[in-house]
Motif scaffolding. Structure first.
Motif, mmCIF file in Angstrom:
data_model
loop_
_atom_site.group_PDB
_atom_site.id
_atom_site.type_symbol
_atom_site.label_atom_id
_atom_site.label_comp_id
_atom_site.label_asym_id
_atom_site.label_seq_id
_atom_site.Cartn_x
_atom_site.Cartn_y
_atom_site.Cartn_z
ATOM 1 N N ALA A 46 -4.227 12.090 -1.308
ATOM 2 C CA ALA A 46 -5.067 12.196 -2.492
ATOM 3 C C ALA A 46 -5.142 10.909 -3.299
ATOM 4 C CB ALA A 46 -4.573 13.332 -3.386
ATOM 5 N N LEU A 47 -4.152 10.017 -3.140
ATOM 6 C CA LEU A 47 -4.108 8.812 -3.943
ATOM 7 C C LEU A 47 -3.625 7.642 -3.098
ATOM 8 C CD1 LEU A 47 -4.548 8.023 -6.957
ATOM 9 C CD2 LEU A 47 -2.089 8.329 -7.257
ATOM 10 N N ARG A 48 -4.282 6.498 -3.255
ATOM 11 C CA ARG A 48 -3.885 5.274 -2.541
ATOM 12 C C ARG A 48 -3.796 4.148 -3.555
ATOM 13 N NH1 ARG A 48 -7.306 1.424 0.656
ATOM 14 N NH2 ARG A 48 -9.015 2.823 0.250
ATOM 15 N N LEU A 49 -2.695 3.404 -3.524
ATOM 16 C CA LEU A 49 -2.470 2.278 -4.423
ATOM 17 C C LEU A 49 -2.282 1.020 -3.608
ATOM 18 C CD1 LEU A 49 0.282 3.960 -6.626
ATOM 19 C CD2 LEU A 49 -2.147 3.826 -7.147
ATOM 20 N N GLY A 50 -2.736 -0.108 -4.113
ATOM 21 C CA GLY A 50 -2.557 -1.373 -3.412
ATOM 22 C C GLY A 50 -2.554 -2.535 -4.377
ATOM 23 N N LEU A 51 -1.990 -3.647 -3.945
ATOM 24 C CA LEU A 51 -1.873 -4.870 -4.729
ATOM 25 C C LEU A 51 -2.523 -5.997 -3.948
ATOM 26 C CD1 LEU A 51 -0.442 -6.555 -7.022
ATOM 27 C CD2 LEU A 51 1.521 -6.677 -5.492
ATOM 28 N N THR A 52 -3.235 -6.883 -4.644
ATOM 29 C CA THR A 52 -3.815 -8.030 -3.946
ATOM 30 C C THR A 52 -2.686 -8.916 -3.413
ATOM 31 O OG1 THR A 52 -4.020 -9.197 -6.049
ATOM 32 C CG2 THR A 52 -5.978 -8.081 -5.239
ATOM 33 N N PRO A 53 -2.824 -9.451 -2.207
ATOM 34 C CA PRO A 53 -1.770 -10.284 -1.621
ATOM 35 C C PRO A 53 -1.518 -11.554 -2.433
ATOM 36 C CG PRO A 53 -3.374 -9.645 0.044
ATOM 37 C CD PRO A 53 -3.937 -9.251 -1.296
ATOM 38 N N GLY A 54 -0.312 -12.072 -2.309
ATOM 39 C CA GLY A 54 0.021 -13.335 -2.943
ATOM 40 C C GLY A 54 0.465 -13.226 -4.382
ATOM 41 N N VAL A 58 0.830 -1.198 0.000
ATOM 42 C CA VAL A 58 0.000 0.000 0.000
ATOM 43 C C VAL A 58 0.867 1.252 0.000
ATOM 44 C CG1 VAL A 58 -1.736 1.297 1.286
ATOM 45 C CG2 VAL A 58 -1.872 -1.183 1.167
ATOM 46 N N CYS A 59 0.565 2.141 -0.913
ATOM 47 C CA CYS A 59 1.252 3.428 -0.993
ATOM 48 C C CYS A 59 0.195 4.524 -0.947
ATOM 49 C CB CYS A 59 2.029 3.541 -2.302
ATOM 50 S SG CYS A 59 3.287 2.300 -2.533
ATOM 51 N N ILE A 60 0.400 5.478 -0.075
ATOM 52 C CA ILE A 60 -0.529 6.596 0.051
ATOM 53 C C ILE A 60 0.278 7.877 -0.091
ATOM 54 C CG2 ILE A 60 -2.214 7.760 1.529
ATOM 55 C CD1 ILE A 60 -2.630 5.055 2.952
ATOM 56 N N THR A 61 -0.150 8.771 -0.976
ATOM 57 C CA THR A 61 0.568 10.025 -1.148
ATOM 58 C C THR A 61 0.516 10.841 0.135
ATOM 59 O OG1 THR A 61 -1.406 11.082 -2.070
ATOM 60 C CG2 THR A 61 0.149 10.101 -3.634
ATOM 61 N N GLY A 82 -0.987 -11.907 -6.986
ATOM 62 C CA GLY A 82 -2.026 -12.103 -7.991
ATOM 63 C C GLY A 82 -1.989 -11.098 -9.125
ATOM 64 N N GLY A 83 -1.312 -9.999 -8.916
ATOM 65 C CA GLY A 83 -1.158 -9.019 -9.981
ATOM 66 C C GLY A 83 -2.317 -8.074 -10.182
ATOM 67 N N SER A 84 -3.266 -8.017 -9.267
ATOM 68 C CA SER A 84 -4.382 -7.077 -9.383
ATOM 69 C C SER A 84 -4.070 -5.827 -8.578
ATOM 70 C CB SER A 84 -5.672 -7.699 -8.873
ATOM 71 O OG SER A 84 -6.042 -8.799 -9.671
ATOM 72 N N TYR A 85 -4.075 -4.686 -9.249
ATOM 73 C CA TYR A 85 -3.820 -3.415 -8.578
ATOM 74 C C TYR A 85 -5.118 -2.646 -8.397
ATOM 75 C CZ TYR A 85 1.140 -4.092 -9.405
ATOM 76 O OH TYR A 85 2.403 -4.601 -9.403
ATOM 77 N N PHE A 86 -5.184 -1.901 -7.319
ATOM 78 C CA PHE A 86 -6.331 -1.050 -7.046
ATOM 79 C C PHE A 86 -5.833 0.371 -6.850
ATOM 80 C CE2 PHE A 86 -7.644 -5.261 -5.936
ATOM 81 C CZ PHE A 86 -8.955 -5.323 -6.356
ATOM 82 N N VAL A 87 -6.534 1.335 -7.434
ATOM 83 C CA VAL A 87 -6.181 2.744 -7.308
ATOM 84 C C VAL A 87 -7.402 3.467 -6.758
ATOM 85 C CG1 VAL A 87 -5.457 4.827 -8.534
ATOM 86 C CG2 VAL A 87 -4.632 2.576 -9.295
ATOM 87 N N PHE A 88 -7.193 4.207 -5.669
ATOM 88 C CA PHE A 88 -8.267 4.964 -5.036
ATOM 89 C C PHE A 88 -7.880 6.434 -5.057
ATOM 90 C CE2 PHE A 88 -7.994 0.788 -3.155
ATOM 91 C CZ PHE A 88 -9.297 0.336 -3.182
#
Length: 105
Positions: free
Chosen positions: A64-72, A57-60, A74-80
């Motif tokens: 204003a922006l939060r990024l995350g990756l599914t554990p394990g 998880v990376c939060i600016t 899996g290669g799925s990224y989420f951007v909030f």
């Protein structure tokens, strides 16, 4: 809040309510939702709760922006993206969606 679309048109606004927790090193976040408005039904009785975990998880600094990756790996990224004051309400209103709770159309 989550807006679901059908052929590009917003049709349902869902809202999940719960808590967030972070690992000691701040690398993982877990979201636990305990109540929700789903498909137009306030405090949906059939909703038994949900949990989501993200790693890397990376939060600016300004939040204003939060990024995350599914554990394990899996290669799925989420951007909030955090919306500014009034942006969420303005966007929901422009789409004819409710400001509180979930409503189906």
């Amino acid at each position: 809040k989550e807006v679901l679309s059908f052929f590009g048109n917003p049709v349902v606004c869902n809202e999940f309510r719960g808590i967030f927790g972070f690992s000691a090193d701040g690398n993982m976040v877990q979201e636990r939702y305990e109540s929700a408005d789903i498909g137009g039904q306030k405090n949906t009785p059939g909703f038994a709760g949900a949990t989501a975990t993200l790693e890397g998880v990376c939060i600016t600094a300004d939040g204003a922006l939060r990024l995350g990756l599914t554990p394990g790996g899996g290669g799925s990224y989420f951007v909030f993206k955090k919306l500014g004051d009034g942006e969420r309400d303005g966007w929901l209103g422009s789409k004819g969606l409710p400001l509180e709770g979930g409503t189906g159309f």
